[in-house]
Design a protein around this motif. Structure first.
Motif, PDB file in Angstrom:
ATOM      1  N   ALA A   1      50.422  38.143  39.913  1.00 23.90           N
ATOM      2  CA  ALA A   1      49.747  38.189  41.195  1.00 23.90           C
ATOM      3  C   ALA A   1      50.446  39.160  42.136  1.00 23.90           C
ATOM      4  O   ALA A   1      49.813  39.976  42.813  1.00 23.90           O
ATOM      5  CB  ALA A   1      49.717  36.791  41.815  1.00 23.90           C
ATOM      6  N   HIS A   2      51.744  39.085  42.142  1.00 20.83           N
ATOM      7  CA  HIS A   2      52.551  39.967  42.984  1.00 20.83           C
ATOM      8  C   HIS A   2      52.280  41.435  42.644  1.00 20.83           C
ATOM      9  O   HIS A   2      51.955  42.242  43.509  1.00 20.83           O
ATOM     10  CB  HIS A   2      54.035  39.639  42.782  1.00 20.83           C
ATOM     11  CG  HIS A   2      54.954  40.412  43.678  1.00 20.83           C
ATOM     12  ND1 HIS A   2      55.813  39.806  44.548  1.00 20.83           N
ATOM     13  CD2 HIS A   2      55.142  41.743  43.855  1.00 20.83           C
ATOM     14  CE1 HIS A   2      56.492  40.721  45.215  1.00 20.83           C
ATOM     15  NE2 HIS A   2      56.109  41.910  44.806  1.00 20.83           N
ATOM     16  N   VAL A   3      52.396  41.735  41.395  1.00 21.53           N
ATOM     17  CA  VAL A   3      52.207  43.116  40.950  1.00 21.53           C
ATOM     18  C   VAL A   3      50.787  43.605  41.240  1.00 21.53           C
ATOM     19  O   VAL A   3      50.590  44.727  41.692  1.00 21.53           O
ATOM     20  CB  VAL A   3      52.508  43.239  39.444  1.00 21.53           C
ATOM     21  CG1 VAL A   3      52.092  44.602  38.936  1.00 21.53           C
ATOM     22  CG2 VAL A   3      53.983  43.002  39.184  1.00 21.53           C
ATOM     23  N   ARG A   4      49.819  42.744  40.975  1.00 19.87           N
ATOM     24  CA  ARG A   4      48.436  43.166  41.153  1.00 19.87           C
ATOM     25  C   ARG A   4      48.112  43.407  42.629  1.00 19.87           C
ATOM     26  O   ARG A   4      47.381  44.342  42.962  1.00 19.87           O
ATOM     27  CB  ARG A   4      47.497  42.104  40.571  1.00 19.87           C
ATOM     28  CG  ARG A   4      47.527  42.113  39.046  1.00 19.87           C
ATOM     29  CD  ARG A   4      46.629  41.055  38.446  1.00 19.87           C
ATOM     30  NE  ARG A   4      46.814  41.003  36.992  1.00 19.87           N
ATOM     31  CZ  ARG A   4      46.232  40.115  36.205  1.00 19.87           C
ATOM     32  NH1 ARG A   4      45.406  39.200  36.713  1.00 19.87           N
ATOM     33  NH2 ARG A   4      46.450  40.117  34.899  1.00 19.87           N
TER      34      ARG A   4
ATOM     35  N   LEU B   1      38.043  48.211  42.922  1.00 18.69           N
ATOM     36  CA  LEU B   1      38.508  47.204  43.878  1.00 18.69           C
ATOM     37  C   LEU B   1      37.983  45.823  43.487  1.00 18.69           C
ATOM     38  O   LEU B   1      38.709  44.833  43.551  1.00 18.69           O
ATOM     39  CB  LEU B   1      38.056  47.576  45.295  1.00 18.69           C
ATOM     40  CG  LEU B   1      38.683  48.853  45.878  1.00 18.69           C
ATOM     41  CD1 LEU B   1      38.108  49.132  47.265  1.00 18.69           C
ATOM     42  CD2 LEU B   1      40.194  48.724  45.960  1.00 18.69           C
ATOM     43  N   ARG B   2      36.718  45.788  43.108  1.00 21.37           N
ATOM     44  CA  ARG B   2      36.137  44.503  42.697  1.00 21.37           C
ATOM     45  C   ARG B   2      36.899  43.915  41.510  1.00 21.37           C
ATOM     46  O   ARG B   2      37.226  42.733  41.483  1.00 21.37           O
ATOM     47  CB  ARG B   2      34.660  44.697  42.332  1.00 21.37           C
ATOM     48  CG  ARG B   2      33.727  44.775  43.529  1.00 21.37           C
ATOM     49  CD  ARG B   2      32.273  44.709  43.090  1.00 21.37           C
ATOM     50  NE  ARG B   2      31.795  46.008  42.643  1.00 21.37           N
ATOM     51  CZ  ARG B   2      31.016  46.815  43.388  1.00 21.37           C
ATOM     52  NH1 ARG B   2      30.638  46.435  44.596  1.00 21.37           N
ATOM     53  NH2 ARG B   2      30.603  47.964  42.926  1.00 21.37           N
ATOM     54  N   ARG B   3      37.149  44.782  40.519  1.00 22.58           N
ATOM     55  CA  ARG B   3      37.894  44.318  39.356  1.00 22.58           C
ATOM     56  C   ARG B   3      39.266  43.775  39.751  1.00 22.58           C
ATOM     57  O   ARG B   3      39.683  42.713  39.316  1.00 22.58           O
ATOM     58  CB  ARG B   3      38.090  45.485  38.373  1.00 22.58           C
ATOM     59  CG  ARG B   3      37.016  45.661  37.338  1.00 22.58           C
ATOM     60  CD  ARG B   3      37.545  46.489  36.141  1.00 22.58           C
ATOM     61  NE  ARG B   3      38.287  47.684  36.536  1.00 22.58           N
ATOM     62  CZ  ARG B   3      37.708  48.831  36.897  1.00 22.58           C
ATOM     63  NH1 ARG B   3      36.390  48.925  36.943  1.00 22.58           N
ATOM     64  NH2 ARG B   3      38.444  49.871  37.217  1.00 22.58           N
ATOM     65  N   GLU B   4      39.920  44.546  40.614  1.00 21.31           N
ATOM     66  CA  GLU B   4      41.273  44.143  40.998  1.00 21.31           C
ATOM     67  C   GLU B   4      41.264  42.826  41.761  1.00 21.31           C
ATOM     68  O   GLU B   4      42.146  41.988  41.593  1.00 21.31           O
ATOM     69  CB  GLU B   4      41.919  45.248  41.829  1.00 21.31           C
ATOM     70  CG  GLU B   4      42.209  46.501  41.000  1.00 21.31           C
ATOM     71  CD  GLU B   4      42.802  47.626  41.822  1.00 21.31           C
ATOM     72  OE1 GLU B   4      43.248  48.610  41.224  1.00 21.31           O
ATOM     73  OE2 GLU B   4      42.819  47.519  43.071  1.00 21.31           O
ATOM     74  N   HIS B   5      40.263  42.652  42.606  1.00 23.25           N
ATOM     75  CA  HIS B   5      40.153  41.389  43.340  1.00 23.25           C
ATOM     76  C   HIS B   5      40.074  40.213  42.382  1.00 23.25           C
ATOM     77  O   HIS B   5      40.790  39.220  42.528  1.00 23.25           O
ATOM     78  CB  HIS B   5      38.916  41.409  44.239  1.00 23.25           C
ATOM     79  CG  HIS B   5      39.072  42.278  45.451  1.00 23.25           C
ATOM     80  ND1 HIS B   5      38.002  42.788  46.155  1.00 23.25           N
ATOM     81  CD2 HIS B   5      40.168  42.733  46.101  1.00 23.25           C
ATOM     82  CE1 HIS B   5      38.439  43.508  47.166  1.00 23.25           C
ATOM     83  NE2 HIS B   5      39.754  43.495  47.146  1.00 23.25           N
ATOM     84  N   ARG B   6      39.187  40.354  41.404  1.00 23.46           N
ATOM     85  CA  ARG B   6      39.029  39.282  40.428  1.00 23.46           C
ATOM     86  C   ARG B   6      40.342  39.045  39.684  1.00 23.46           C
ATOM     87  O   ARG B   6      40.729  37.917  39.393  1.00 23.46           O
ATOM     88  CB  ARG B   6      37.936  39.647  39.416  1.00 23.46           C
ATOM     89  CG  ARG B   6      36.578  39.923  40.025  1.00 23.46           C
ATOM     90  CD  ARG B   6      35.759  38.663  40.193  1.00 23.46           C
ATOM     91  NE  ARG B   6      34.427  38.957  40.729  1.00 23.46           N
ATOM     92  CZ  ARG B   6      33.595  38.011  41.171  1.00 23.46           C
ATOM     93  NH1 ARG B   6      33.952  36.746  41.156  1.00 23.46           N
ATOM     94  NH2 ARG B   6      32.412  38.341  41.643  1.00 23.46           N
ATOM     95  N   GLY B   7      41.003  40.144  39.387  1.00 19.26           N
ATOM     96  CA  GLY B   7      42.266  40.030  38.663  1.00 19.26           C
ATOM     97  C   GLY B   7      43.321  39.288  39.468  1.00 19.26           C
ATOM     98  O   GLY B   7      44.091  38.477  38.936  1.00 19.26           O
TER      99      GLY B   7
END
Lengths: 249, 249
Positions: free
Chosen positions: B221-224, B202-208
């Motif tokens: 951004a949409h996809v992520r 989750l942390r990684r995805e947030h940063r992404g």
DNA sequence: CACTTCTCTGCGGTCAGACCACATGATAGT
DNA sequence: ACTATCATGTGGTCTGACCGCAGAGAAGTG
């Protein structure tokens, strides 16, 4: 006598809160649900050890939130009944927030745009049911309609798009957003020079939006919705559209 | 007889409705606004010719809607004060609607997805202020956090994205959507086998997500966002995710 | 027996009055 | 001058009363 003690400290400092919490818990536990009656106010008061007035305050909140319907008299239709479908709550909330300047009209319009374009894109990716929307579009072709009637149908059309997603939350939000700016939309009509031309254009655009969705062309649907809405608001209220965000934040 | 006739059909059959209508009208007319006090309940009751209990029902509604704050005692901070910023109303509404099964949890999640992706796209097209979001992301890196604390920060992070748009309506909606499913989110944690791994992801995805927005890459951004949310819900609640739409429609 | 009319009863809607708790500000006491 | 006390105003709550309404059942009527 006064046995007014809160055995459980549920942060419910006030009596009406405990009533609301109690009802919410009963709902969550599935003990009561859509179609069921709430206990009579007097019973609830006795059961929870609070005054009837406190119960009424909680009930009133539930009613305005659109969760229940109250009716006087006797029989199976009387009393407080939990509604199966949300209605009005979101509209009431947004209307009041706009009135109290908690929500800026500009933000409401922007949010509507955001939501509706997203809805259009989602619809374009599926095969939505457009029966309601089509009926409304046909009704809007009636030349005998005045601006107010036309805009009422217009609003229903846009809400019907949201309903076509089958998502009640989205539909409720759209309905709420729309109703909260209803006054502004109506007021804006008087500022439109050529209503006949405008309404004709709106009709064309509506058809265009539906067509784009039917074609599965998400990009076109997105753009058309965006143009449709921004164009109308710019036309109906040039001043605010130019001033961008007139909030007093 | 000081009844204010508006274009809208008020029909105020009940006393508390007339009180609500009266206050709403005063707000719309700009006679009262954020920061102002509502008249004391007793005065309002006398002025409108209704009982104090009816006034209280209307006041209670306004309070739950997040329009006002009430406080006992005396002095300038006591009484009912109109709030400058919306708070809680949307959350209360959605939480109750979900409890009463008016809103299906699945629809709430879908709506959140719809809204948040749209938000991300809009943010990517501008140069948003990510200070709050960044602080939250850093806070989430603390390994001493338990799941509940982490998710609280998580929720704040997502709401902060909505706030970054500068649109209070969107922010309120996100907060409401989020809080209405808070219970489900927390309950879902226990079903996650490897929380450490999940939270790391989750942390990684947030940063992404933040990076994609900063890069102005709307599509990414949409996809992520979409992956981030759907993946988590699938993991936290495999049963419902598989059953798709458990609504009772 | 079938139908109509009336009364009973339960429930929401409302009001009036009474207290309580609380916070402020004025007042009295030191 | 400082502190303790009290008066005041406000929301929060309870109690008890009454109204209007609508269904249900009893009573009356043909």
């Amino acid at each position: 006598m006064t046995s007014r003690r809160r055995v459980v400290e549920t942060t419910d400092r006030r009596a009406w809160e405990s009533v609301l919490t109690h009802i919410e818990q009963q709902l969550l536990d599935g003990l009561i649900g859509p179609g069921d009656h709430l206990p009579p106010e007097r019973s609830l008061a006795a059961e929870l050890g609070v005054g009837r007035s406190s119960v009424r305050e909680a009930v009133r909140v539930l009613e305005v939130m659109g969760l229940i319907r109250t009716q006087t008299g006797s029989g199976p239709t009387a009393g407080a009944i939990i509604l199966a479908r949300p209605q009005g709550g979101m509209s009431a909330l947004m209307r009041l927030q706009v009135a109290a300047q908690g929500f800026a009209v500009g933000d409401v319009v922007k949010t509507r745009l955001l939501l509706e374009t997203a809805i259009a894109v989602e619809l374009a990716e599926g095969s939505p049911d457009f029966r309601d929307a089509t009926i409304l579009l046909d009704a809007m072709d009636d030349d005998a309609l005045n601006a107010e009637e036309f805009l009422a149908l217009d609003a229903q059309f846009h809400v019907s798009l949201a309903e076509a997603t089958g998502n009640e939350v989205v539909a409720a939000m759209m309905a709420g957003l729309r109703s909260s700016i209803e006054g502004y939309v109506l007021a804006g009509v008087s500022g439109i020079a050529d209503w006949a031309a405008t309404s004709a254009r709106l009709r064309r655009e509506h058809r265009g939006i539906v067509q784009a969705i039917k074609d599965g062309d998400a990009a076109a649907a997105h753009v058309r919705i965006e143009n449709h809405i921004t164009r109308y608001y710019a036309e109906a209220n040039p001043a605010e559209a130019a001033a961008n965000d007139p909030r007093s934040t």
